[in-house]
Design a protein around this motif. Structure first.
Motif, PDB file in Angstrom:
ATOM      1  N   GLY A  37      32.497   4.077 -29.504  1.00 27.54           N
ATOM      2  CA  GLY A  37      32.510   3.697 -28.093  1.00 27.54           C
ATOM      3  C   GLY A  37      31.774   4.712 -27.239  1.00 27.54           C
ATOM      4  O   GLY A  37      31.617   5.875 -27.619  1.00 27.54           O
TER       5      GLY A  37
ATOM      6  N   HIS B   5      30.670   7.147 -23.809  1.00 28.00           N
ATOM      7  CA  HIS B   5      31.387   8.191 -23.073  1.00 28.00           C
ATOM      8  C   HIS B   5      30.743   8.501 -21.724  1.00 28.00           C
ATOM      9  O   HIS B   5      30.851   9.624 -21.215  1.00 28.00           O
TER      10      HIS B   5
ATOM     11  N   ALA C 253      33.362  -0.030 -23.187  1.00 29.49           N
ATOM     12  CA  ALA C 253      34.325   0.644 -24.062  1.00 29.49           C
ATOM     13  C   ALA C 253      35.556  -0.216 -24.318  1.00 29.49           C
ATOM     14  O   ALA C 253      36.170  -0.136 -25.390  1.00 29.49           O
TER      15      ALA C 253
ATOM     16  N   TYR D 151      38.167  -0.777 -27.734  1.00 26.28           N
ATOM     17  CA  TYR D 151      39.605  -0.492 -27.670  1.00 26.28           C
ATOM     18  C   TYR D 151      40.449  -1.751 -27.825  1.00 26.28           C
ATOM     19  O   TYR D 151      41.562  -1.691 -28.353  1.00 26.28           O
TER      20      TYR D 151
ATOM     21  N   LEU E 264      39.537  12.083 -32.874  1.00 17.40           N
ATOM     22  CA  LEU E 264      38.530  11.835 -31.853  1.00 17.40           C
ATOM     23  C   LEU E 264      37.339  12.749 -32.096  1.00 17.40           C
ATOM     24  O   LEU E 264      37.435  13.966 -31.946  1.00 17.40           O
TER      25      LEU E 264
ATOM     26  N   HIS F 123      37.265   9.407 -23.499  1.00 17.37           N
ATOM     27  CA  HIS F 123      38.039   8.452 -24.312  1.00 17.37           C
ATOM     28  C   HIS F 123      39.542   8.595 -24.099  1.00 17.37           C
ATOM     29  O   HIS F 123      40.314   7.710 -24.486  1.00 17.37           O
TER      30      HIS F 123
ATOM     31  N   TYR G 243      41.570   5.754 -22.156  1.00 14.99           N
ATOM     32  CA  TYR G 243      41.725   4.533 -22.946  1.00 14.99           C
ATOM     33  C   TYR G 243      42.718   4.738 -24.096  1.00 14.99           C
ATOM     34  O   TYR G 243      43.507   3.848 -24.418  1.00 14.99           O
TER      35      TYR G 243
ATOM     36  N   ILE H 213      38.081   7.608 -33.729  1.00 13.19           N
ATOM     37  CA  ILE H 213      37.305   7.159 -32.578  1.00 13.19           C
ATOM     38  C   ILE H 213      36.048   8.015 -32.509  1.00 13.19           C
ATOM     39  O   ILE H 213      36.129   9.245 -32.425  1.00 13.19           O
TER      40      ILE H 213
ATOM     41  N   SER I 299      32.718   8.945 -30.534  1.00 13.00           N
ATOM     42  CA  SER I 299      32.197   8.916 -29.177  1.00 13.00           C
ATOM     43  C   SER I 299      30.677   9.036 -29.195  1.00 13.00           C
ATOM     44  O   SER I 299      30.138  10.033 -29.677  1.00 13.00           O
TER      45      SER I 299
ATOM     46  N   SER J 136      29.723  -0.708 -28.458  1.00  9.40           N
ATOM     47  CA  SER J 136      31.065  -0.575 -29.024  1.00  9.40           C
ATOM     48  C   SER J 136      31.139  -1.324 -30.346  1.00  9.40           C
ATOM     49  O   SER J 136      30.562  -2.411 -30.483  1.00  9.40           O
TER      50      SER J 136
END
Length: 328
Positions: free
Chosen positions: A57, A59, A69, A73, A86, A146, A149, A195, A197, A321
């Protein structure tokens, strides 16, 4: 206790708790219950996606990339997740390795997220890691953007999840493989979510990148501001084709292919190293020569550009995404 402050709240996104909660909820609500996969084109899937282990996703500031994003999610099935890894690129501190946080919590306007200090220590014991200073940690936006979210989608059980923030430096190919191998067992654990970024193409003279291909059959070139509007396809369309090629390569789940794409195009995907570490981890778990139709699957579900560039004087950033599904 050392709490990483939400240093970009109030500028990159609102620092008002109620307003932030409202914006995130609106973006999530705007994602259809059946999302159309954009790369590869055509398929669709209901959200959340059962069995996903990672998302990719953007940033950027939420006014640019918040809606994009939300698609990643919304794919997350939060039910069994206990820990969130992350991974984000370093925009300010030069690193040739990866760095871990020394903070005990990460703050957001919605509330704090606990850092898994035991897991951070476990990683330190297994490999070569640097530790971020609090200043370096707080200067970096790729991780912070992030956090709201993460808090939002896990808010009903935020006390039961923990965070493992990892700043990924400018890694050599072999180093990406090393960290991918180290993180592979954690990616295989269905109680973990990764996740990744990353924004995609940063186009324009202010980014030092003006790649342009007038048609699929012509050689690419670099534009200068005096070129104005080129005679071929609009610049934004050339950028989209460039990003689509990169996203297609990523869906092949082949670390080597992705590195070759980057070498060929120099596409300014700022999170290319975190993405590469993810691909290396997948390749360690599922070597390319044994992957099959029932193997891992990565699909992009949303793509946007900050603006539709028509003139060589303009600039834009692309956002995408995606989700990664692994067999149980």
């Amino acid at each position: 206790m050392t709490v990483r402050q939400a240093t970009h709240a109030g500028s990159w996104y609102t620092d008002d708790r109620e307003q932030l909660d409202y914006e995130l909820q609106q973006w999530l609500d705007n994602v259809p219950e059946q999302v159309t996969e954009v790369i590869p084109v055509g398929d669709s899937c209901p959200v959340p996606v059962k069995g996903i282990r990672a998302i990719i996703g953007p940033h950027a500031g939420f006014s640019y990339s918040g809606a994009n994003a939300a698609y990643g999610y919304k794919c997350i099935d939060t039910q069994n997740i206990k820990r969130v890894f992350l991974l984000g690129p370093s925009h300010h501190a030069y690193l040739k390795t990866c760095a871990l946080s020394q903070c005990t919590e990460y703050s957001t306007p919605l509330g704090n997220i606990r850092v898994d200090q035991e897991l951070v220590q476990e990683l330190q014991d297994k490999g070569e890691w640097r530790l971020m200073s609090t200043r370096v940690d707080q200067d970096e936006h790729s991780l912070e953007m992030h956090l709201p979210y993460i808090y939002k989608v896990f808010e009903s059980r935020i006390e039961q999840i923990s965070l493992v923030p990892i700043m990924v430096g400018s890694l050599a190919f072999e180093t990406e493989q090393k960290y991918g191998k180290l993180l592979a067992p954690y990616l295989a654990d269905p109680e973990n979510l990764f996740i990744i970024s990353s924004d995609f193409c940063h186009w324009g003279s202010r980014f030092g990148y003006t790649y342009y291909q007038s048609s699929e059959d012509t050689q690419p070139c670099d534009l200068s501001a005096r070129d104005g509007r080129p005679n071929g396809v609009p610049i934004w369309e050339s950028i989209q084709r460039l990003d689509s090629e990169g996203m297609d390569v990523i869906t092949q789940l082949d670390h080597v292919m992705f590195r070759e794409y980057l070498d060929d195009t120099s596409n300014t995907i700022c999170g290319n190293h975190p993405i590469s570490v993810l691909l290396a981890a997948v390749n360690h778990l599922y070597p390319k020569d044994v992957q099959n139709r029932d193997g891992p699957r990565l699909r992009f579900v949303k793509y946007d550009q900050s603006s539709k560039v028509c003139s060589a004087k303009d600039s834009s950033v692309s956002y995408a995404s995606a989700y990664l599904w692994l067999p149980c």
